[in-house]
Design a protein around this motif. Structure first.
Motif, PDB file in Angstrom:
ATOM      1  N   TYR A  18      38.877  35.174  45.902  1.00 33.99           N
ATOM      2  CA  TYR A  18      40.142  35.741  45.448  1.00 33.99           C
ATOM      3  C   TYR A  18      40.440  35.249  44.040  1.00 33.99           C
ATOM      4  O   TYR A  18      40.250  34.072  43.739  1.00 33.99           O
ATOM      5  CB  TYR A  18      41.276  35.321  46.382  1.00 33.99           C
ATOM      6  N   ILE A  19      40.939  36.143  43.189  1.00 32.68           N
ATOM      7  CA  ILE A  19      41.300  35.807  41.817  1.00 32.68           C
ATOM      8  C   ILE A  19      42.713  36.322  41.570  1.00 32.68           C
ATOM      9  O   ILE A  19      43.016  37.483  41.867  1.00 32.68           O
ATOM     10  CB  ILE A  19      40.341  36.463  40.805  1.00 32.68           C
ATOM     11  N   LYS A  31      49.481  39.335  36.300  1.00 26.87           N
ATOM     12  CA  LYS A  31      49.810  39.159  37.714  1.00 26.87           C
ATOM     13  C   LYS A  31      48.883  39.967  38.615  1.00 26.87           C
ATOM     14  O   LYS A  31      49.162  40.186  39.777  1.00 26.87           O
ATOM     15  CB  LYS A  31      51.274  39.491  37.990  1.00 26.87           C
ATOM     16  N   SER A  32      47.764  40.393  38.082  1.00 25.28           N
ATOM     17  CA  SER A  32      46.805  41.165  38.860  1.00 25.28           C
ATOM     18  C   SER A  32      46.096  40.267  39.873  1.00 25.28           C
ATOM     19  O   SER A  32      45.952  39.067  39.675  1.00 25.28           O
ATOM     20  CB  SER A  32      45.791  41.839  37.946  1.00 25.28           C
ATOM     21  N   ALA A  33      45.682  40.873  40.972  1.00 24.25           N
ATOM     22  CA  ALA A  33      44.991  40.142  42.036  1.00 24.25           C
ATOM     23  C   ALA A  33      43.782  40.967  42.486  1.00 24.25           C
ATOM     24  O   ALA A  33      43.886  42.181  42.672  1.00 24.25           O
ATOM     25  CB  ALA A  33      45.931  39.899  43.214  1.00 24.25           C
ATOM     26  N   TYR A  34      42.644  40.307  42.637  1.00 28.73           N
ATOM     27  CA  TYR A  34      41.398  40.948  43.066  1.00 28.73           C
ATOM     28  C   TYR A  34      40.704  40.065  44.085  1.00 28.73           C
ATOM     29  O   TYR A  34      40.934  38.860  44.139  1.00 28.73           O
ATOM     30  CB  TYR A  34      40.447  41.132  41.871  1.00 28.73           C
ATOM     31  N   ARG A  35      39.836  40.681  44.873  1.00 27.82           N
ATOM     32  CA  ARG A  35      38.968  39.890  45.731  1.00 27.82           C
ATOM     33  C   ARG A  35      37.566  40.480  45.682  1.00 27.82           C
ATOM     34  O   ARG A  35      37.391  41.691  45.535  1.00 27.82           O
ATOM     35  CB  ARG A  35      39.483  39.780  47.156  1.00 27.82           C
ATOM     36  N   LEU A  36      36.598  39.599  45.796  1.00 26.85           N
ATOM     37  CA  LEU A  36      35.197  39.982  45.770  1.00 26.85           C
ATOM     38  C   LEU A  36      34.604  39.694  47.138  1.00 26.85           C
ATOM     39  O   LEU A  36      34.653  38.558  47.620  1.00 26.85           O
ATOM     40  CB  LEU A  36      34.449  39.168  44.701  1.00 26.85           C
ATOM     41  N   ASN A  37      34.061  40.723  47.783  1.00 28.17           N
ATOM     42  CA  ASN A  37      33.338  40.546  49.033  1.00 28.17           C
ATOM     43  C   ASN A  37      32.004  39.913  48.639  1.00 28.17           C
ATOM     44  O   ASN A  37      31.183  40.553  47.976  1.00 28.17           O
ATOM     45  CB  ASN A  37      33.142  41.906  49.715  1.00 28.17           C
ATOM     46  N   TRP A  43      34.094  44.525  44.478  1.00 29.01           N
ATOM     47  CA  TRP A  43      35.439  44.128  44.083  1.00 29.01           C
ATOM     48  C   TRP A  43      36.473  45.062  44.682  1.00 29.01           C
ATOM     49  O   TRP A  43      36.233  46.253  44.839  1.00 29.01           O
ATOM     50  CB  TRP A  43      35.590  44.168  42.563  1.00 29.01           C
ATOM     51  N   GLU A  44      37.653  44.509  44.978  1.00 33.08           N
ATOM     52  CA  GLU A  44      38.776  45.289  45.487  1.00 33.08           C
ATOM     53  C   GLU A  44      40.037  44.794  44.784  1.00 33.08           C
ATOM     54  O   GLU A  44      40.297  43.595  44.734  1.00 33.08           O
ATOM     55  CB  GLU A  44      38.895  45.086  46.995  1.00 33.08           C
ATOM     56  N   GLU A  45      40.819  45.714  44.233  1.00 35.37           N
ATOM     57  CA  GLU A  45      42.092  45.328  43.632  1.00 35.37           C
ATOM     58  C   GLU A  45      43.129  45.200  44.735  1.00 35.37           C
ATOM     59  O   GLU A  45      43.229  46.065  45.611  1.00 35.37           O
ATOM     60  CB  GLU A  45      42.548  46.360  42.603  1.00 35.37           C
ATOM     61  N   LEU A  46      43.895  44.134  44.713  1.00 33.97           N
ATOM     62  CA  LEU A  46      44.918  43.877  45.718  1.00 33.97           C
ATOM     63  C   LEU A  46      46.293  44.174  45.135  1.00 33.97           C
ATOM     64  O   LEU A  46      46.454  44.218  43.916  1.00 33.97           O
ATOM     65  CB  LEU A  46      44.854  42.413  46.162  1.00 33.97           C
TER      66      LEU A  46
END
Length: 68
Positions: A18-19, A31-37, A43-46
């Motif tokens: 998670y970033i 304030k962007s949030a992403y996660r990498l499987n 990548w997926e933007e949260l």
């Protein structure tokens, strides 16, 4: 992205990186949030998290990610 918060956490048996936040030159705090499987390298933007910030800290607590 400079000075972003990073954490690795398992969710439903899948490990994610998670970033959150960070700093972009000429733009400022993010304030962007992403996660990498990590298994699929996808990548997926949260949904955006709390107010924009950088040089923050984060930790996993009871299936949540806390950002301070």
């Amino acid at each position: 992205m400079q000075h972003a918060s990073l954490i690795v956490q398992t969710h439903h048996g899948i490990e994610y990186l998670y970033i959150f936040g960070g700093f972009r030159a000429l733009v400022g705090a993010q304030k962007s949030a992403y996660r990498l499987n990590l298994a699929e390298r996808r990548w997926e933007e949260l949904p955006s998290g709390p107010e924009a910030r950088y040089k923050s800290a984060c930790c996993a607590y009871q299936s949540n990610i806390l950002i301070v």
